[in-house]
Enzyme design. Structure first.
Site, PDB file in Angstrom:
ATOM      1  N   HIS A  53       4.689  46.510  25.706  1.00 11.39           N
ATOM      2  CA  HIS A  53       4.562  46.127  24.302  1.00 11.39           C
ATOM      3  C   HIS A  53       3.424  46.893  23.644  1.00 11.39           C
ATOM      4  O   HIS A  53       2.588  47.502  24.310  1.00 11.39           O
ATOM      5  CB  HIS A  53       4.386  44.610  24.146  1.00 11.39           C
ATOM      6  CG  HIS A  53       3.226  44.034  24.892  1.00 11.39           C
ATOM      7  ND1 HIS A  53       3.241  43.790  26.240  1.00 11.39           N
ATOM      8  CD2 HIS A  53       1.992  43.634  24.472  1.00 11.39           C
ATOM      9  CE1 HIS A  53       2.085  43.277  26.624  1.00 11.39           C
ATOM     10  NE2 HIS A  53       1.300  43.175  25.563  1.00 11.39           N
TER      11      HIS A  53
ATOM     12  N   ARG B 121      -2.989  33.811  23.363  1.00 10.47           N
ATOM     13  CA  ARG B 121      -1.985  34.131  24.378  1.00 10.47           C
ATOM     14  C   ARG B 121      -2.217  33.284  25.625  1.00 10.47           C
ATOM     15  O   ARG B 121      -3.358  33.101  26.059  1.00 10.47           O
ATOM     16  CB  ARG B 121      -2.064  35.615  24.753  1.00 10.47           C
ATOM     17  CG  ARG B 121      -0.965  36.067  25.732  1.00 10.47           C
ATOM     18  CD  ARG B 121      -1.185  37.499  26.158  1.00 10.47           C
ATOM     19  NE  ARG B 121      -2.331  37.629  27.053  1.00 10.47           N
ATOM     20  CZ  ARG B 121      -2.931  38.787  27.342  1.00 10.47           C
ATOM     21  NH1 ARG B 121      -2.541  39.902  26.745  1.00 10.47           N
ATOM     22  NH2 ARG B 121      -3.945  38.835  28.166  1.00 10.47           N
TER      23      ARG B 121
ATOM     24  N   ASP C 105       0.984  44.039  30.556  1.00 10.31           N
ATOM     25  CA  ASP C 105      -0.257  43.301  30.746  1.00 10.31           C
ATOM     26  C   ASP C 105      -0.675  43.232  32.213  1.00 10.31           C
ATOM     27  O   ASP C 105       0.163  43.039  33.104  1.00 10.31           O
ATOM     28  CB  ASP C 105      -0.113  41.872  30.209  1.00 10.31           C
ATOM     29  CG  ASP C 105      -0.152  41.811  28.691  1.00 10.31           C
ATOM     30  OD1 ASP C 105      -0.693  42.745  28.067  1.00 10.31           O
ATOM     31  OD2 ASP C 105       0.351  40.818  28.127  1.00 10.31           O
TER      32      ASP C 105
ATOM     33  N   HIS D 194       1.918  49.276  26.798  1.00 12.95           N
ATOM     34  CA  HIS D 194       1.342  48.804  28.052  1.00 12.95           C
ATOM     35  C   HIS D 194       2.077  47.561  28.543  1.00 12.95           C
ATOM     36  O   HIS D 194       2.744  46.859  27.782  1.00 12.95           O
ATOM     37  CB  HIS D 194      -0.145  48.477  27.884  1.00 12.95           C
ATOM     38  CG  HIS D 194      -0.438  47.341  26.962  1.00 12.95           C
ATOM     39  ND1 HIS D 194      -0.311  47.443  25.581  1.00 12.95           N
ATOM     40  CD2 HIS D 194      -0.837  46.055  27.207  1.00 12.95           C
ATOM     41  CE1 HIS D 194      -0.631  46.290  25.029  1.00 12.95           C
ATOM     42  NE2 HIS D 194      -0.935  45.421  25.986  1.00 12.95           N
TER      43      HIS D 194
END
Length: 308
Positions: free
Chosen positions: A284, A299, A136, A134
């Site tokens: 990723h 993150r 983000d 995917h």
């Protein structure tokens, strides 16, 4: 007396259409860019087109304009940068990411010490669910420019993350597929990526704020001009203007492209490791092979622009 030397006819044997074919692949890291050394740190490539470790730099120090420019050049060339032995705080992580722009918040992931830090706590009671290729937040009108991920707790085994270069994926599409998707848009929605794991009341509460959005199936990178495949299995629901069955077949084929190892890099996390990736150029996959051991990551994501 003549001898028939013609080859015998081969029996019919074909594989189903729409797969990935073996053979040579075009692997261009950053076409048109003049190869130049990096003067302010040591860069060690981990793959042919994607992934490099940066050594000789402390993420906790203030970035000079020259250092920021050289790191950005490395990010554009290698798409994901890895830093080892970085003993930084969440505040220093935010400060580093902020050199690339304003920071995002995410309503669907718990926050860390501030709203700009999302905290992924995985363990016996909460297995990881990011194990799908995917990009983000493509459900936003302006998906993230990039992200800085820091592992707070590393499992004793497993828990790697993989990234794929989606410009390399586009370069290797068959010409007829590139022609079919040129100029087309696809719809992205947060619901497919969260509806099996998030609180339904939370998802419903944000429906009006985050309606489905359209993005180009192939986006142009705003800094490099590179054509990049921009659909992903977590958030892309259909291609606009195609019958549903045709859209589904084409998307399945496009989703497969991230699975090609020649376009990938795999990073083995260790304590105090950090990854910084270009969300405009990559997909990723967080490998979920460590359950029930804990894996905790934080993150910080950087606001991006509207894909074109």
């Amino acid at each position: 007396m003549s001898v028939d030397v013609s080859a015998p006819a081969l029996r019919e044997a074909t594989v189903p259409e729409g797969g990935i074919l073996e053979g040579p692949r075009v692997l261009r890291r950053l076409p048109g860019a003049e190869p130049r050394p990096y003067d302010l740190f040591d860069l060690r490539p981990l793959g042919a087109v994607i992934g490099a470790e940066i050594h000789g730099f402390d993420l906790g120090t203030e970035l000079t304009p020259e250092l920021r420019a050289e790191l950005n050049r490395a990010l554009l060339e290698w798409k994901v940068l890895f830093f080892r032995d970085q003993r930084i705080t969440p505040a220093q992580q935010r400060a580093f990411a902020a050199h690339w722009g304003p920071l995002e918040t995410n309503p669907f992931i718990p926050a860390g010490d501030t709203d700009e830090v999302t905290r992924f706590t995985r363990g016996a009671s909460m297995p990881g669910y990011e194990n799908i290729w995917h990009t983000d937040v493509t459900w936003r009108p302006n998906p993230a420019l990039g992200s800085v991920l820091r592992l707070v707790e590393v499992p004793p085994v497993g828990g790697d993350t993989m990234w794929a270069d989606m410009a390399a994926a586009y370069d290797n599409l068959p010409p007829e597929v590139r022609e079919r998707i040129d100029g087309r848009t696809a719809v992205h929605d947060y619901l497919p990526g969260f509806d099996r794991f998030a609180d339904p009341a939370l998802l419903a509460a944000w429906q009006d704020d985050y309606p489905p959005v359209e993005h180009p199936v192939v986006r142009t990178h705003p800094e490099t001009g590179r054509r990049t495949l921009f659909v992903n299995q977590a958030f892309t629901t259909h291609i606009v203007g195609l019958p549903r069955d045709e859209s589904d077949r084409l998307l399945r084929f496009l989703f497969q492209q991230a699975h090609v190892p020649e376009y990938q890099v795999r990073f083995k996390w260790a304590e105090n490791s950090v990854a910084f990736w270009d969300n405009r150029a990559t997909q990723h996959y967080a490998v979920n092979d460590y359950h029930p051991h804990p894996r905790v990551a934080e993150r910080v994501a950087i606001e991006g622009d509207r894909p074109f």
